[in-house]
Enzyme design. Structure first.
Site, mmCIF file in Angstrom:
data_model
loop_
_atom_site.group_PDB
_atom_site.id
_atom_site.type_symbol
_atom_site.label_atom_id
_atom_site.label_comp_id
_atom_site.label_asym_id
_atom_site.label_seq_id
_atom_site.Cartn_x
_atom_site.Cartn_y
_atom_site.Cartn_z
ATOM 1 N N ASP A 50 83.323 2.514 -38.507
ATOM 2 C CA ASP A 50 81.990 2.728 -37.925
ATOM 3 C C ASP A 50 82.395 2.253 -36.499
ATOM 4 O OD1 ASP A 50 79.116 3.187 -37.184
ATOM 5 O OD2 ASP A 50 78.639 0.966 -37.705
ATOM 6 N N GLU A 70 82.880 7.827 -38.155
ATOM 7 C CA GLU A 70 81.671 8.412 -37.942
ATOM 8 C C GLU A 70 81.652 9.500 -36.640
ATOM 9 O OE1 GLU A 70 77.817 5.977 -38.056
ATOM 10 O OE2 GLU A 70 77.578 6.896 -36.057
ATOM 11 N N ASP A 103 77.185 -3.142 -39.227
ATOM 12 C CA ASP A 103 78.285 -2.248 -38.711
ATOM 13 C C ASP A 103 79.302 -2.296 -39.960
ATOM 14 O OD1 ASP A 103 77.688 -2.145 -35.588
ATOM 15 O OD2 ASP A 103 77.333 -4.129 -36.389
#
Lengths: 177, 177
Positions: B7, B68, B141
């Site tokens: 992430d 991501e 996260d």
């Protein structure tokens, strides 16, 4: 001062090396473009940009790397690619302990043409004149990379004075508190 | 299949490693966050993220890295940082010859919660349940990185079938023309 200017992009990443100090004639050491195929996976494209930049850093040993500061008011997809290519440039520089300087497109245009809203042709023409070249470097990304390096050579003295002032201010504040 | 989920972020870059195949219970191998100081120069922050990711790749030897996919509808400054951190993740993976898979936030949410508009708490709670953890990984996260890895394990079979179909179509076209 020897500066590597990088105009970041995934498809064409402009690179230009300029020697000089503010107030003296400038000298172009090299200019080029690192290209990566648009249909390659993004990770592989970033690896090719890294490899290309490493070659330029190795061959010309700049003292500073000047990279265009990316803004996101433009086309979304292009901005992402530009941000990713610029990340690789900043990473390669910082890994070698080289300072990274960021300049906005309008700062670069203003530095070399006197106007922050100059067009590509004007920038190319001024770069050609300032570096005493026979013709404007092609493609525009290559000329832009040289313009970034020139901009840095000219703005660096002022930027250094500003940083010293900020550092002095911080020290003073630290003493008071 | 062992997947490293990333992430991306400059201040906090979530990382999570999950082992598994679609339709079988999943296993968490590790989870963490790579942090870089907000007041450090951007180049140095990218070098720290690279170093952190290299340690995770070296320690856990994933077969795929799922990152991501960054969109720019959010806050401009955050998006640039996210794009830059994700570039480092894709670069580290590709340099090792590992495939890079990109999943959008809504694909990840839909994969783990059934809804593309699930909130952070729902994602954290499903990650906890799916990996049989005692509590949701903190910060968010870290949980998001695990969710990315899970999303990839579950979506990979469909993605592979799609890629094979595209490749087959290209081959057929090539034969005809």
């Amino acid at each position: 001062m020897r500066v590597l200017g990088v105009d970041p992009g995934l498809t064409r990443c402009g690179v230009g090396v300029v020697d000089g100090v503010a107030g003296r004639p400038l000298r172009m050491i090299g200019v080029g473009v690192i290209r990566t195929p648009a249909d390659a996976p993004i990770g592989d494209r970033l690896v090719e940009i890294e490899r290309g930049l490493e070659e330029w850093l190795e061959a010309h040993r700049p003292e500073v790397v000047a990279v265009e500061r990316v803004f996101s008011q433009h086309n979304v997809q292009t901005v992402m690619g530009t941000a990713q290519a610029s990340a690789v440039a900043m990473l390669c520089a910082a890994r070698r302990g080289l300072p990274v300087a960021l300049h906005t497109p309008s700062e670069v245009k203003a530095a070399v043409t006197g106007s922050g809203r100059a067009d590509k042709a004007q920038v190319g023409s001024m770069v050609t004149r300032l570096l005493r070249l026979d013709a404007p470097p092609k493609p525009a990304d290559a000329a832009d990379a040289l313009a970034l390096a020139i901009c840095h050579i000219w703005r660096a003295p002022a930027m250094n004075r500003l940083q010293q002032a900020v550092a002095a201010h911080r020290t003073t504040k630290g003493r008071i508190s």
